[in-house]
Design a protein around this motif. Structure first.
Motif, PDB file in Angstrom:
ATOM      1  N   UNK A 338      49.365 -16.047 -35.459  1.00 44.17           N
ATOM      2  CA  UNK A 338      50.244 -16.421 -36.560  1.00 44.17           C
ATOM      3  C   UNK A 338      50.323 -15.317 -37.611  1.00 44.17           C
ATOM      4  N   UNK A 339      49.216 -14.680 -37.928  1.00 43.98           N
ATOM      5  CA  UNK A 339      49.204 -13.580 -38.941  1.00 43.98           C
ATOM      6  C   UNK A 339      49.949 -12.390 -38.412  1.00 43.98           C
ATOM      7  N   UNK A 340      49.789 -12.148 -37.035  1.00 45.69           N
ATOM      8  CA  UNK A 340      50.483 -11.008 -36.420  1.00 45.69           C
ATOM      9  C   UNK A 340      51.979 -11.255 -36.470  1.00 45.69           C
ATOM     10  N   UNK A 341      52.391 -12.491 -36.302  1.00 42.45           N
ATOM     11  CA  UNK A 341      53.823 -12.805 -36.397  1.00 42.45           C
ATOM     12  C   UNK A 341      54.320 -12.576 -37.828  1.00 42.45           C
ATOM     13  N   UNK A 342      53.532 -12.938 -38.835  1.00 41.39           N
ATOM     14  CA  UNK A 342      53.911 -12.687 -40.234  1.00 41.39           C
ATOM     15  C   UNK A 342      54.042 -11.171 -40.528  1.00 41.39           C
ATOM     16  N   UNK A 343      53.117 -10.412 -39.861  1.00 40.28           N
ATOM     17  CA  UNK A 343      53.178  -8.937 -40.089  1.00 40.28           C
ATOM     18  C   UNK A 343      54.444  -8.389 -39.509  1.00 40.28           C
ATOM     19  N   UNK A 344      54.848  -8.882 -38.301  1.00 38.76           N
ATOM     20  CA  UNK A 344      56.074  -8.361 -37.707  1.00 38.76           C
ATOM     21  C   UNK A 344      57.282  -8.783 -38.514  1.00 38.76           C
ATOM     22  N   UNK A 345      57.281  -9.959 -39.041  1.00 39.39           N
ATOM     23  CA  UNK A 345      58.419 -10.378 -39.882  1.00 39.39           C
ATOM     24  C   UNK A 345      58.499  -9.536 -41.169  1.00 39.39           C
ATOM     25  N   UNK A 346      57.373  -9.243 -41.730  1.00 43.11           N
ATOM     26  CA  UNK A 346      57.367  -8.420 -42.986  1.00 43.11           C
ATOM     27  C   UNK A 346      57.855  -7.024 -42.700  1.00 43.11           C
ATOM     28  N   UNK A 347      57.436  -6.472 -41.509  1.00 40.18           N
ATOM     29  CA  UNK A 347      57.898  -5.114 -41.143  1.00 40.18           C
ATOM     30  C   UNK A 347      59.387  -5.117 -40.922  1.00 40.18           C
ATOM     31  N   UNK A 348      59.866  -6.196 -40.351  1.00 40.85           N
ATOM     32  CA  UNK A 348      61.298  -6.288 -40.112  1.00 40.85           C
ATOM     33  C   UNK A 348      62.051  -6.322 -41.436  1.00 40.85           C
TER      34      UNK A 348
END
Length: 770
Positions: A338-348
């Motif tokens: 879940x945190x990794x998904x948040x990181x990818x969304x923030x990078x996007x």
């Protein structure tokens, strides 16, 4: 044929000897001689003085007494200026001499004097009315028109009064100052002072009137000019506004709207070009990063973006949380996922924001370039409009200059008009009275002492000139020096004049012998009855007269000692020069010394010796010469002196006398007496009018020429010497006779009575005896 019976050789010169001429000398002024001339001609000196004094006294008696009153005026160039103006209409006086002299002439001008005549009513004053003169009829004959022709009687009377006032007035400047004296002469002292002050007042009134007239004329002229200038200003300003409206040349804040728009667009274009350059720089930076594969987040816009900064902070927090969860739960844990998904969304989100910033940079660059292009197009369009209106602006500026010039001239004329209007009511003269004329207490004309003094001085001057001229033109022999210089022979003596009183005193001695005298006797007259002058040297041996005779005798004796001298001729140039008196006294003086002396009366035409000594003689020179009478019978002897006298009876046949003098008979007579007497003195006829004396000169050993003092002209003496030139070597000298010793001191002091008074007391009074 004449021959000379003498032991001395004699050669007749071929030509008359020429007396040496005196060498020319520079003229000198002898003050003593000038003084003597004035003293001896004092009557001529006094005569003009007396005449001029008489004329001066007559003038002073007949002339009208005048009084002079003087008013002093200061022509002041520093005029008081009550109204503050830059320059008056009629400028103040200058300080140069021409200006002051002009004002001096203005004071005595007709315009001012007419005011005085009218103010004081001088046309009714008898002093200022022309008085009839003796020469008026003559003046009217020579005058083409009278002063009143073409003028009314009042104008003619005023003109005559002005002429008289001009003659009575004198205006003078005191040196180089600004002071001018107005002097007026009048028979009344009060009237003189009144007229002098009236002239000064009239001069001031004339100054004020001239300034008032000039100011009034200037004010009227300025008023007309102002009205014209006002209409010209209105017309020129209206022309400016109409032209501006017609050519869309409206003005805002001093410039036209077109010029103001050009300035604004130009400033905006400059700002747009700056923005375009900045946008282009940002865009080119993004392109360079994109081509090189670099991180677009490193551009300045991304770095300075707050959104990217927040997302990156959020990305860092999520990454940290992912690392913590991964280390705690492992990589497969749902929280990590879940945190990794948040990181990818923030990078996007970060990448999307950077991509948006990149697109915004390109869009800003396009907008800035488009705006710059739009501003450039608007500026080009306005510049075209400005170029088309340039000619209109040139004309507009010309109209503006004309309007400005008209406005400036109008304002200056308006200000000058106000100043002139203020001056018109207050005009002051440029001069002022320093001293008012006061009533004179003593007359100024005629100047009695000055006129009398001038009469005396002019009389003395004229008399002195007359005396010098008369003395210069007087060619009569006055001194022994003159006689010597003219004759070229020594001057032996000056025989003084014997006064009539002295001669009358001596003549009274013979009254006692008149009773015993026989008038028919042919012998010599008794000494007491002989003329006193013929025996004066014997009767009065202590006198100057006797001294002069002794001087002649001494000169003759000196000659007799060195040369054989038997016959001495005493002659003169003209008649009545005292030769007979000289001959008788000289012969008597020689006889008293014991010298056997014979006195011959050789003047057969006018026998003065015979008439004086033996008027009744029956035989004489003529009878002896023709052989009618023996020489011993004709000779008469003076017992008192031992002098022998050969008289000459009167002869009527004149031609016979001339022939006798040129015959051998007279030579024989002289030869006869030469052997019987030591000295023979011949009283000869005058040389110039008669030839007898010249003939006797040929037979004489020595010649003595008598000259009447102040009577014989120099030309006559020179002519007599020329007549004696054939026997010039026999001329012993000249003797001045009948000399007035009291007057001689003005010619030759040392031979005058003034110098000889201590040596004699004989009466030497005016008057003469033959």
């Amino acid at each position: 044929m004449l021959q000379r019976n003498s032991d001395l050789p004699y050669v007749v010169p071929d030509e008359p000897p020429v007396r040496p001429a005196e060498s020319w000398q520079y003229p000198t002024v002898d003050l003593r001689e000038m003084g003597r001339i004035l003293r001896r001609r004092y009557r001529l000196v006094v005569l003009p003085v007396a005449i001029l004094l008489g004329l001066a006294l007559t003038y002073l008696t007949l002339t009208t007494t005048l009084y002079t009153a003087t008013s002093t005026v200061l022509v002041d160039p520093r005029r008081a200026n009550v109204v503050e103006t830059n320059q008056s209409v009629l400028s103040n006086f200058g300080t140069d001499d021409a200006t002051i002299e002009s004002q001096t002439l203005l004071i005595q001008s007709v315009a001012i004097l007419v005011r005085v005549v009218g103010k004081l009513k001088l046309t009714e004053d008898a002093e200022f009315k022309p008085k009839p003169g003796l020469l008026d009829p003559i003046r009217r004959l020579f005058s083409s028109s009278g002063p009143s022709n073409g003028a009314s009687p009042e104008d003619a009377a005023r003109a005559r009064s002005v002429e008289i006032l001009q003659r009575r007035m004198k205006v003078t400047r005191q040196g180089t100052t600004f002071l001018v004296d107005i002097a007026v002469n009048s028979e009344s002292p009060q009237k003189a002072a009144t007229i002098a002050n009236a002239v000064a007042d009239a001069y001031f009134d004339e100054q004020v009137r001239a300034k008032h007239d000039a100011t009034r004329i200037a004010a009227n002229w300025l008023s007309g000019q102002i009205d014209e200038l006002k209409s010209r200003v209105v017309a020129s300003e209206k022309a400016v506004e109409d032209y501006r409206s017609a050519n869309n040349l409206m003005v805002s804040q001093g410039v036209t709207l077109n010029d103001q728009q050009l300035t604004d667009l130009n400033n905006k274009l400059i700002a747009a070009r700056v923005q375009t350059a900045e946008a282009r720089a940002k865009y080119e930076q993004v392109q360079d990063i994109a081509k090189s594969g670099g991180d677009p987040g490193g551009i300045n816009a991304a770095i300075s973006s707050e959104m990217i900064t927040k997302l990156r902070t959020q990305y860092a927090d999520i990454a940290k949380n992912e690392a913590d969860l991964s280390s705690k739960y492992g990589t497969r844990h749902p929280l990590v996922a879940n945190v990794r998904a948040q990181r990818r969304d923030t990078q996007k989100l970060i990448n999307d924001e950077i991509r948006r910033i990149l697109e915004s940079t390109k869009h800003d660059y396009d907008v800035a370039r488009s705006r710059e292009t739009s501003l450039q197009q608007s500026l080009d369009q306005l510049q075209g409009v400005s170029t088309s209106s340039g000619q209109a602006q040139v004309r507009l500026r010309e109209l503006q200059r004309e309007a400005e010039a008209s406005r400036t001239l109008y304002e200056s004329y308006l200000a000058r008009s106000k100043e002139t209007t203020a001056q018109e009511s207050l005009e002051m003269p440029d001069s002022r009275i320093v001293t008012k004329a006061s009533i004179p207490i003593r007359p100024s004309s005629p100047k009695t002492m000055l006129i009398l003094g001038l009469a005396v001085m002019l009389g003395l001057g004229a008399g002195s000139v007359l005396a010098f001229l008369t003395d210069y033109l007087d060619g009569r022999v006055k001194t022994l020096e003159q006689a010597e210089s003219i004759a070229g022979v020594p001057a032996l003596a000056a025989v003084p004049l014997i006064g009539t009183r002295e001669l009358a005193r001596l003549a009274r001695r013979g009254r006692s012998e008149l009773d015993s005298y026989d008038p028919k006797t042919t012998n010599l007259l008794p000494p007491a009855l002989q003329p006193p002058l013929t025996r004066y040297a014997i009767d009065e041996p202590g006198t100057f007269f006797a001294e002069a005779i002794r001087a002649v005798r001494l000169s003759l004796q000196r000659t007799m000692r060195s040369q054989p001298v038997k016959v001495v001729q005493v002659t003169s140039a003209l008649d009545s020069e005292g030769k007979t008196t000289l001959a008788i006294n000289l012969a008597q003086s020689l006889a008293t010394l014991g010298i056997r002396t014979l006195l011959i009366d050789g003047d057969l035409r006018n026998p003065q010796v015979t008439r004086s000594l033996c008027p009744r003689a029956e035989a004489g020179l003529l009878e002896v010469a023709i052989g009618h009478v023996a020489p011993e019978r004709a000779v008469l002897v003076d017992q008192s002196t031992g002098l022998s006298v050969l008289p000459s009876t009167r002869i009527k046949q004149v031609e016979f006398i001339t022939e006798l003098m040129f015959s051998d008979r007279i030579v024989d007579v002289l030869d006869y007496f030469r052997h019987r007497y030591e000295l023979i003195v011949i009283d000869s006829p005058p040389l110039v009018p008669l030839v007898d004396g010249r003939a006797l000169a040929e037979l004489s050993d020595r010649i003595i020429l008598a000259l009447a003092w102040d009577q014989t002209p120099r030309e006559v003496l020179s002519h007599a010497m020329d007549l004696l030139s054939p026997v010039s070597d026999r001329i012993m000298g000249t003797v001045l006779t009948r000399v007035d010793l009291s007057r001689l001191q003005f010619y030759d002091y040392y031979r005058s009575s003034a110098y000889l008074k201590p040596y004699g007391t004989a009466g030497l009074h005016a008057g003469a005896a033959r």
